[in-house]
Design a protein around this motif. Structure first.
Motif, PDB file in Angstrom:
ATOM      1  N   ILE A 152      40.173  41.674  15.491  1.00  0.00           N
ATOM      2  CA  ILE A 152      39.465  42.445  16.520  1.00  0.00           C
ATOM      3  C   ILE A 152      40.479  43.108  17.444  1.00  0.00           C
ATOM      4  CG2 ILE A 152      39.196  40.561  18.220  1.00  0.00           C
ATOM      5  CD1 ILE A 152      36.204  41.506  18.523  1.00  0.00           C
ATOM      6  N   GLY A 153      40.065  44.168  18.127  1.00  0.00           N
ATOM      7  CA  GLY A 153      40.966  44.870  19.051  1.00  0.00           C
ATOM      8  C   GLY A 153      42.187  45.382  18.302  1.00  0.00           C
ATOM      9  N   GLY A 154      43.349  45.044  18.805  1.00  0.00           N
ATOM     10  CA  GLY A 154      44.591  45.505  18.179  1.00  0.00           C
ATOM     11  C   GLY A 154      44.799  44.946  16.785  1.00  0.00           C
ATOM     12  N   SER A 155      44.068  43.919  16.433  1.00  0.00           N
ATOM     13  CA  SER A 155      44.190  43.355  15.085  1.00  0.00           C
ATOM     14  C   SER A 155      43.120  43.932  14.155  1.00  0.00           C
ATOM     15  CB  SER A 155      44.075  41.824  15.155  1.00  0.00           C
ATOM     16  OG  SER A 155      45.132  41.328  15.928  1.00  0.00           O
ATOM     17  N   SER A 205      45.292  37.924  13.561  1.00  0.00           N
ATOM     18  CA  SER A 205      45.151  37.593  14.976  1.00  0.00           C
ATOM     19  C   SER A 205      46.525  37.226  15.513  1.00  0.00           C
ATOM     20  CB  SER A 205      44.174  36.429  15.155  1.00  0.00           C
ATOM     21  OG  SER A 205      44.144  36.041  16.506  1.00  0.00           O
ATOM     22  N   LYS A 206      46.947  37.939  16.516  1.00  0.00           N
ATOM     23  CA  LYS A 206      48.265  37.651  17.096  1.00  0.00           C
ATOM     24  C   LYS A 206      48.307  36.199  17.577  1.00  0.00           C
ATOM     25  CE  LYS A 206      51.380  39.112  20.760  1.00  0.00           C
ATOM     26  NZ  LYS A 206      51.712  40.089  21.789  1.00  0.00           N
ATOM     27  N   THR A 207      47.271  35.801  18.298  1.00  0.00           N
ATOM     28  CA  THR A 207      47.243  34.458  18.878  1.00  0.00           C
ATOM     29  C   THR A 207      46.665  33.415  17.920  1.00  0.00           C
ATOM     30  OG1 THR A 207      45.062  34.983  19.733  1.00  0.00           O
ATOM     31  CG2 THR A 207      46.926  35.332  21.221  1.00  0.00           C
ATOM     32  N   PHE A 208      45.843  33.851  17.023  1.00  0.00           N
ATOM     33  CA  PHE A 208      45.043  33.003  16.135  1.00  0.00           C
ATOM     34  C   PHE A 208      44.176  32.028  16.944  1.00  0.00           C
ATOM     35  CE2 PHE A 208      44.189  31.538  11.795  1.00  0.00           C
ATOM     36  CZ  PHE A 208      44.412  32.732  11.120  1.00  0.00           C
ATOM     37  N   THR A 210      41.556  33.755  18.868  1.00  0.00           N
ATOM     38  CA  THR A 210      40.475  34.641  19.300  1.00  0.00           C
ATOM     39  C   THR A 210      39.152  34.196  18.677  1.00  0.00           C
ATOM     40  OG1 THR A 210      42.043  36.419  19.541  1.00  0.00           O
ATOM     41  CG2 THR A 210      39.746  37.064  19.409  1.00  0.00           C
ATOM     42  N   GLY A 267      49.417  43.628  20.926  1.00  0.00           N
ATOM     43  CA  GLY A 267      48.348  43.775  19.929  1.00  0.00           C
ATOM     44  C   GLY A 267      48.011  45.229  19.635  1.00  0.00           C
ATOM     45  N   ARG A 268      47.838  46.030  20.674  1.00  0.00           N
ATOM     46  CA  ARG A 268      47.419  47.426  20.459  1.00  0.00           C
ATOM     47  C   ARG A 268      48.562  48.318  19.966  1.00  0.00           C
ATOM     48  NH1 ARG A 268      47.034  45.512  25.443  1.00  0.00           N
ATOM     49  NH2 ARG A 268      48.343  46.342  27.104  1.00  0.00           N
ATOM     50  N   GLN A 349      41.406  51.984  23.166  1.00  0.00           N
ATOM     51  CA  GLN A 349      42.012  50.670  23.455  1.00  0.00           C
ATOM     52  C   GLN A 349      43.453  50.834  23.937  1.00  0.00           C
ATOM     53  OE1 GLN A 349      43.113  47.909  20.312  1.00  0.00           O
ATOM     54  NE2 GLN A 349      43.280  46.221  21.744  1.00  0.00           N
ATOM     55  N   GLU A 353      43.370  49.677  27.727  1.00  0.00           N
ATOM     56  CA  GLU A 353      43.852  48.297  27.855  1.00  0.00           C
ATOM     57  C   GLU A 353      45.279  48.288  28.416  1.00  0.00           C
ATOM     58  OE1 GLU A 353      42.658  44.364  25.397  1.00  0.00           O
ATOM     59  OE2 GLU A 353      44.017  45.662  24.303  1.00  0.00           O
ATOM     60  N   GLN A 505      47.254  42.422  29.563  1.00  0.00           N
ATOM     61  CA  GLN A 505      45.816  42.748  29.577  1.00  0.00           C
ATOM     62  C   GLN A 505      45.041  41.594  30.197  1.00  0.00           C
ATOM     63  OE1 GLN A 505      47.460  43.064  26.328  1.00  0.00           O
ATOM     64  NE2 GLN A 505      47.345  40.822  26.305  1.00  0.00           N
ATOM     65  N   VAL A 508      41.000  41.050  30.418  1.00  0.00           N
ATOM     66  CA  VAL A 508      40.052  40.597  29.393  1.00  0.00           C
ATOM     67  C   VAL A 508      39.835  39.088  29.461  1.00  0.00           C
ATOM     68  CG1 VAL A 508      40.659  42.487  27.833  1.00  0.00           C
ATOM     69  CG2 VAL A 508      41.834  40.313  27.604  1.00  0.00           C
ATOM     70  N   LYS A 512      36.287  36.068  28.752  1.00  0.00           N
ATOM     71  CA  LYS A 512      36.479  35.110  27.647  1.00  0.00           C
ATOM     72  C   LYS A 512      36.235  33.695  28.149  1.00  0.00           C
ATOM     73  CE  LYS A 512      40.166  37.478  25.075  1.00  0.00           C
ATOM     74  NZ  LYS A 512      41.550  37.402  24.635  1.00  0.00           N
TER      75      LYS A 512
HETATM   76  O1  F6P Z   1      40.933  40.485  24.254  1.00  0.00           O
HETATM   77  C1  F6P Z   1      41.865  41.488  24.125  1.00  0.00           C
HETATM   78  C2  F6P Z   1      42.864  41.187  23.060  1.00  0.00           C
HETATM   79  O2  F6P Z   1      43.733  40.203  23.487  1.00  0.00           O
HETATM   80  C3  F6P Z   1      43.611  42.436  22.636  1.00  0.00           C
HETATM   81  O3  F6P Z   1      44.642  42.736  23.467  1.00  0.00           O
HETATM   82  C4  F6P Z   1      44.003  42.078  21.258  1.00  0.00           C
HETATM   83  O4  F6P Z   1      44.380  43.206  20.534  1.00  0.00           O
HETATM   84  C5  F6P Z   1      42.735  41.429  20.761  1.00  0.00           C
HETATM   85  O5  F6P Z   1      42.244  40.726  21.869  1.00  0.00           O
HETATM   86  C6  F6P Z   1      42.901  40.516  19.589  1.00  0.00           C
HETATM   87  O6  F6P Z   1      43.775  39.477  19.863  1.00  0.00           O
HETATM   88  P1  F6P Z   1      44.371  38.604  18.703  1.00  0.00           P
HETATM   89  O7  F6P Z   1      45.164  39.491  17.825  1.00  0.00           O
HETATM   90  O8  F6P Z   1      45.220  37.563  19.365  1.00  0.00           O
HETATM   91  O9  F6P Z   1      43.231  37.982  17.950  1.00  0.00           O
END
Ligand code: F6P
Length: 552
Positions: A152-155, A205-208, A210, A267-268, A349, A353, A505, A508, A512
């Motif tokens: 989602i988003g940048g991913s 997912s950058k953070t894994f 989300t 991410g973006r 975005q 963002e 960012q 956001v 959450k």
């Molecule tokens: O909620 C915003 C955000 O953190 C964006 O900046 C990012 O691209 C998106 O969620 C997805 O995050 P992730 O890649 O960690 O799942």
């Protein structure tokens, strides 16, 4: 008073604005026949006509003076030097390293990141080649036919936008799907169209962490396991792209099926990293490298070109001119090529963002406007929808018209009509139609004086509505790479002028956090928290409805 509004160039621009606000571009074009070449730039297969702006040479000089006084050249140097310009998270924002196509090192804190960048790129290429050549087999020994990206988003948006934009280069066997919404309708639709035996899931997912992505990923894996009936089959159908090895392992994806990127990639800004894996799967390594080449070419231009001929800097400063002086609160992205239809969402975005903020890097509140609302849609469709407001409404919203000059592949006659419409719109926004012209047109249609008098006011267009026209030599990976990098850098420059950190960012986060508490309540877990009457009412209503649905 903020630092920005105290700058001599800011004050000079305000005094210049008191004259400029009364100029009409129609007159500027009459007085300055050389405008079209004076306000024209070309780089990396992109041609920018910025002559249809409410500017003179002096405006540009003052805007560039502002860029200098606001520290834009130093900001550019800091970005390319790998400095921790993402100050709130103490990280570099080093996406330029991902498309560094030279052999030169690019260092963060003295460490060259290029060996790891190249290594991941090679792993992506090897994997993509296997999938594309039909050598990566599913659990029933069949080649992959469908790739489902879950993110989602940048991913999501970058890969989605680029796969659509470059679909002329797509592998004929591979159908690309993108699932981002946690509304299961999207995942259900997608799963209905694919077969477990021949589908590859890319969990991005950058953070894994989300919630939406992990929920979709778990549901997809359950769906898959119900069909494959063998947990070992997950290895050939699920890969992950992330910075979080531990969470990927916990999810059940083998680290050898994980493609890594790093916390210095926002991410973006990540489509150039392993997050671009779906792009590489679709268009192949050579085309993906062309995408990087285009971005690299724009990076070199951004880093080295004088501000006077620096495309991202000029576009950024024109934006500042409208946002901070004319009070334009929004900016329209209007791509005319259908394959670019996701570009407005992607840039939305990227821009909102990054610069949708009001606290400067030193923690003070701004006393000027920052990022505009970015919106838009494909050009001709927008003409038949919201352009009315842009032509005759009360808001001024600058527009970026974007199209490819290359009509090959288009059916006879279509591309000319497309381009004619785009050029006509830019002309109409600039020129408008005066009352005299409106009257003459109505008279030519045979209307009498009474009808002309009644209709004339509705037929008048003020014009003087600014736009940029961006032409791409071709809608190919190279030009797309340059185009995306152009917007990335434009946004960074605006952030520099406004004193913002464009790479965090925090905005956001609150939603959450609240969503987690509300989810517990919707599921009947824990004690309801004290809430405002509206949120309480909504939660209660939902719970009552669900209870009724369960009994029915
Ligand atoms: O909620 C915003 C955000 O953190 C964006 O900046 C990012 O691209 C998106 O969620 C997805 O995050 P992730 O890649 O960690 O799942």
């Amino acid at each position: 008073m903020s630092r920005l509004t105290e700058l001599p160039s800011w004050k000079a621009l305000w005094s210049h604005f008191t004259r400029a606000r009364d100029w009409h571009m129609r007159e500027l074009f009459e007085e300055q026949p050389a405008r079209a070449s004076q306000f024209w730039l070309e780089h990396a297969g992109l041609h920018l006509d910025y002559s249809k702006n409410r500017i003179t040479g002096q405006t540009v000089t003052l805007l560039l003076q502002l860029a200098r006084e606001a520290g834009v050249p130093e900001g550019i140097a800091a970005m390319f030097a790998g400095e921790r310009i993402n100050t709130t998270e103490q990280r570099a924002a080093f996406h330029v390293a991902l498309r560094n196509r030279s052999s030169l090192p690019m260092c963060i804190g003295g460490e060259d990141v290029m060996p790891q960048v190249r290594s991941v790129l090679q792993r992506m290429a090897a994997f993509a080649a296997k999938v594309r050549h039909g050598e990566w087999l599913g659990y029933s020994r069949q080649p992959i036919t469908d790739v489902v990206n879950i993110g989602i988003g940048g991913s999501d948006l970058g890969s989605l936008m680029a796969c659509q934009a470059l679909r002329a280069h797509a592998h004929p066997r591979l159908n690309m799907h993108f699932v981002s919404n946690v509304d299961s309708a999207q995942l259900q639709d997608t799963l209905r169209r694919v077969h477990a035996e021949t589908t590859l899931f890319v969990i991005e997912s950058k953070t894994f962490t989300t919630q939406e992505t992990l929920t979709n990923a778990h549901t997809a894996r359950d769906w898959f396991l119900r069909r494959a009936r063998d947990p070992a089959a997950v290895a050939s159908h699920f890969v992950a792209v992330s910075t979080n090895l531990k969470a990927v392992r916990e999810f059940g994806i083998d680290p050898s099926n994980m493609f890594e990127f790093w916390d210095w990639v926002g991410g973006r800004f990540s489509l150039w990293s392993a997050i671009g894996l779906p792009i590489m799967l679709s268009i192949g390594e050579r085309n993906f490298l062309d995408l990087l080449d285009g971005a690299y070419s724009m990076d070199c231009h951004f880093r080295d070109a004088p501000l006077e001929s620096n495309m991202p800097v000029l576009m950024a400063m024109l934006g500042i001119w409208y946002i901070n002086f004319f009070g334009a609160g929004s900016h329209v992205i209007a791509p005319y090529d259908q394959p670019l239809h996701r570009l407005p969402a992607f840039i939305q975005q990227l821009d909102m963002e990054s610069n949708g903020k009001r606290t400067t890097r030193d923690g003070t509140l701004v006393d000027y406007e920052t990022a505009p609302i970015i919106w838009g849609g494909t050009g001709v469709n927008s003409q038949h929808a919201f352009f009315q407001l842009l032509h005759q409404g009360t808001h001024i919203s600058p527009i970026d018209f974007i199209a490819s000059l290359d009509g090959r592949g288009s059916l006879p006659g279509h591309h000319e009509i497309l381009m004619a419409n785009m050029f006509a719109q830019a002309e109409a926004f600039m020129r408008g139609r005066t009352a005299d012209e409106a009257r003459a047109e109505l008279a030519a249609q045979g209307l009498d004086d009474e009808a002309i008098g009644r209709l004339c006011a509705f037929k008048v267009f003020d014009g003087n509505r600014p736009s940029n026209t961006l032409l791409l030599d071709h809608l190919d990976p190279f030009c797309l790479g340059a185009l995306v990098a152009l917007y990335e850098h434009k946004i960074f420059v605006q952030g520099m002028v406004w004193g913002l950190n464009s790479f965090d960012q925090w905005g956001v986060e609150l939603g959450k956090k609240l969503a987690q508490g509300i989810l517990d309540e919707l599921e009947g877990l824990g004690t309801p928290a004290p809430r405002d009457a509206s949120t309480r009412h909504l939660i209660d209503l939902y719970r009552e409805q669900r209870a009724r649905q369960r009994c029915a």
